[in-house]
Design an enzyme around this catalytic site. Structure first.
Site, short mmCIF file in Angstrom:
data_model
loop_
_atom_site.label_atom_id
_atom_site.label_comp_id
_atom_site.label_asym_id
_atom_site.label_seq_id
_atom_site.Cartn_x
_atom_site.Cartn_y
_atom_site.Cartn_z
N TRP A 137 4.39 -2.28 -7.57
CA TRP A 137 5.06 -1.22 -6.80
C TRP A 137 5.44 -1.84 -5.46
CZ3 TRP A 137 5.73 4.21 -7.80
CH2 TRP A 137 6.37 4.89 -6.76
N GLU A 210 1.73 -8.52 -4.87
CA GLU A 210 0.63 -8.10 -4.01
C GLU A 210 -0.61 -8.93 -4.33
OE1 GLU A 210 0.46 -3.46 -3.59
OE2 GLU A 210 1.12 -3.96 -5.62
N GLN A 246 -0.65 -2.86 1.83
CA GLN A 246 -1.92 -2.13 1.80
C GLN A 246 -3.13 -3.00 2.03
OE1 GLN A 246 -2.21 0.83 -1.33
NE2 GLN A 246 0.00 0.83 -1.63
N LYS A 272 2.58 -0.13 6.07
CA LYS A 272 1.48 0.82 6.10
C LYS A 272 0.41 0.57 7.17
CE LYS A 272 1.87 2.09 1.19
NZ LYS A 272 2.25 3.49 1.34
N ARG A 401 -8.05 5.05 -6.55
CA ARG A 401 -7.79 4.08 -5.48
C ARG A 401 -8.45 4.64 -4.23
NH1 ARG A 401 -1.63 2.86 -3.81
NH2 ARG A 401 -1.65 5.12 -3.90
#
Length: 430
Positions: A137, A210, A246, A272, A401
């Site tokens: 994502w 990621e 993240q 973020k 999560r």
């Protein structure tokens, strides 16, 4: 009790954008520290840090003071102008990163940062093909959405040509195993690139991943994987882009998740956590790559590039230095979850790093599948005062999560664990 406007406005006036078309119940009136409060006074312990962003908690005094002071002095500028907060943040971030990541630009969201990074990589390499994980994502804008495989691909017409999916090295649900039944990630990586090479037209530009797949199920890449992936990229003339939206700024217990593996990406994107809840993202790269991009006319001139107000907030976030605290709280959280796993067989796996933790449920008694069980546990947790983010994708609805603010207290971690146990006991049984 909800008033008439609160009951009817979502259906009458709001676009439903989550795919499922469901908003969380209640109207949030305020937030403070690790909690959010609804208009009717219900407190929710926020184990999602907002949208995985508010690493200093809600309404942190230093963030509030920074916003008040900066907005009164300088909030927004013509995109070609520079301000002191932008210069300070560029220098401060460079000081937290290994060489040669010393050139920065500041944007608003993770999608925008990934868009800029991919645009830069394509310009510098002359290629257009992009590799990402099959459960990735990276955002909802054009190039970022093309590199996103976990959701949102059906019904929107053809994606841009040259986007390839790489198998996810998931140790809990391994696709390729060794003689002992454990994930054989090296063989899986080799096979993945064999398939990519067979499909490529010789125009590979970038690999965007990621270090810990978050929306993809909180899958921590095995130690050594990033190094091997970097070598695959170098063999093909690709740039390695790491998306630490993240994981950056101490959430995993290090300043950046890639530090564990001893590698340095060609381009790093942050969002973020950098803005602690405000819209701030960054693209960081080397002077060499930046110079090549500039020489080729790199263009990413947007309305809010290098805005002073969010940059000032980023400076405040970078001064917090919460890596040690994230490690300590992560040990406490994972230890508590491991104890729950010992008492509740429906907990199949606990994984993650620092304060980015995944808890995966498996099918429960009575034929209750993990997706339905996860939804039931989520609802009961919310009723009891705990908000956790479930991975709301088919087949992953049993994966939580869990990402509390890095400023959470020991007592708040323990309270969240106690609420989760109550919800599990009432929903899944022992």
């Amino acid at each position: 009790m909800l008033d008439d406007i609160a009951r009817t406005a979502p259906e009458r006036h709001l676009v439903r954008y989550s795919g499922r078309g469901v908003f969380s119940p209640g109207i949030i009136a305020r937030a403070e520290g690790s909690s959010v409060f609804t208009e009717d006074g219900h407190e929710l312990l926020d184990f999602t840090s907002g949208q995985m962003s508010a690493i200093l908690g809600h309404a942190h005094p230093e963030i509030v003071a920074t916003v008040r002071e900066q907005v009164a002095r300088l909030d927004h500028l013509y995109s070609g102008m520079l301000s002191r907060p932008v210069l300070d943040l560029a220098q401060r971030l460079a000081g937290t990163l290994p060489e040669p990541l010393d050139k920065a630009m500041f944007l608003t969201t993770g999608a925008e940062a990934n868009e800029a990074a991919l645009r830069m990589a394509k310009l510098v390499t002359g290629g257009h093909e992009v590799v990402s994980f099959a459960r990735s994502w990276h955002g909802m804008t054009q190039a970022a959405a093309n590199a996103t495989y976990s959701a949102g691909r059906v019904g929107y017409g053809p994606a841009a040509p040259g986007n390839f999916a790489l198998p996810v090295p998931d140790g809990f649900r391994p696709g390729i195993v060794d003689a002992d039944g454990n994930l054989d990630w090296r063989r899986q990586l080799d096979l993945g690139f064999d398939l990519i090479d067979a499909q490529s037209v010789g125009s590979l530009a970038a690999c965007l991943v990621e270090p810990v797949l978050s929306s993809g199920g909180v899958v921590d890449l095995p130690p050594g994987y990033l190094l091997a992936l970097r070598d695959k990229c170098r063999e093909r003339g690709m740039l390695l882009i790491l998306d630490e939206a993240q994981t950056g700024l101490c959430r995993t217990g290090d300043w950046y998740a890639f530090e564990r593996d001893g590698i340095v990406p060609d381009i790093l994107t942050l969002s973020k956590t950098l803005g602690a809840g405000l819209p701030l993202a960054a693209v960081l790269t080397s002077a060499e790559i930046e110079q090549e991009a500039h020489d080729r006319g790199f263009l990413f001139f947007t309305t809010h590039v290098n805005d002073p107000l969010p940059a000032a907030v980023g400076n405040t976030v970078c001064r917090a230095r919460l890596d040690v605290r994230a490690r300590e709280l992560g040990v406490r959280l994972r230890g508590g979850l491991a104890e729950l796993a010992g008492r509740y067989p429906v907990i199949g796996d606990v994984r993650g790093r620092g304060l980015l933790v995944g808890l995966e449920l498996v099918d429960g008694p009575g034929g209750k599948d993990a997706d339905k069980l996860g939804a039931a546990v989520t609802r009961r947790c919310a009723e009891l005062g705990l908000h956790m983010n479930i991975v709301q994708l088919p087949g992953m609805g049993g994966t939580f999560r869990i990402a509390p603010p890095l400023t959470a207290t020991d007592a708040e971690i323990d309270r969240g664990l106690a609420i989760l146990e109550t919800a599990l006991a009432e929903t899944a049984g022992r």
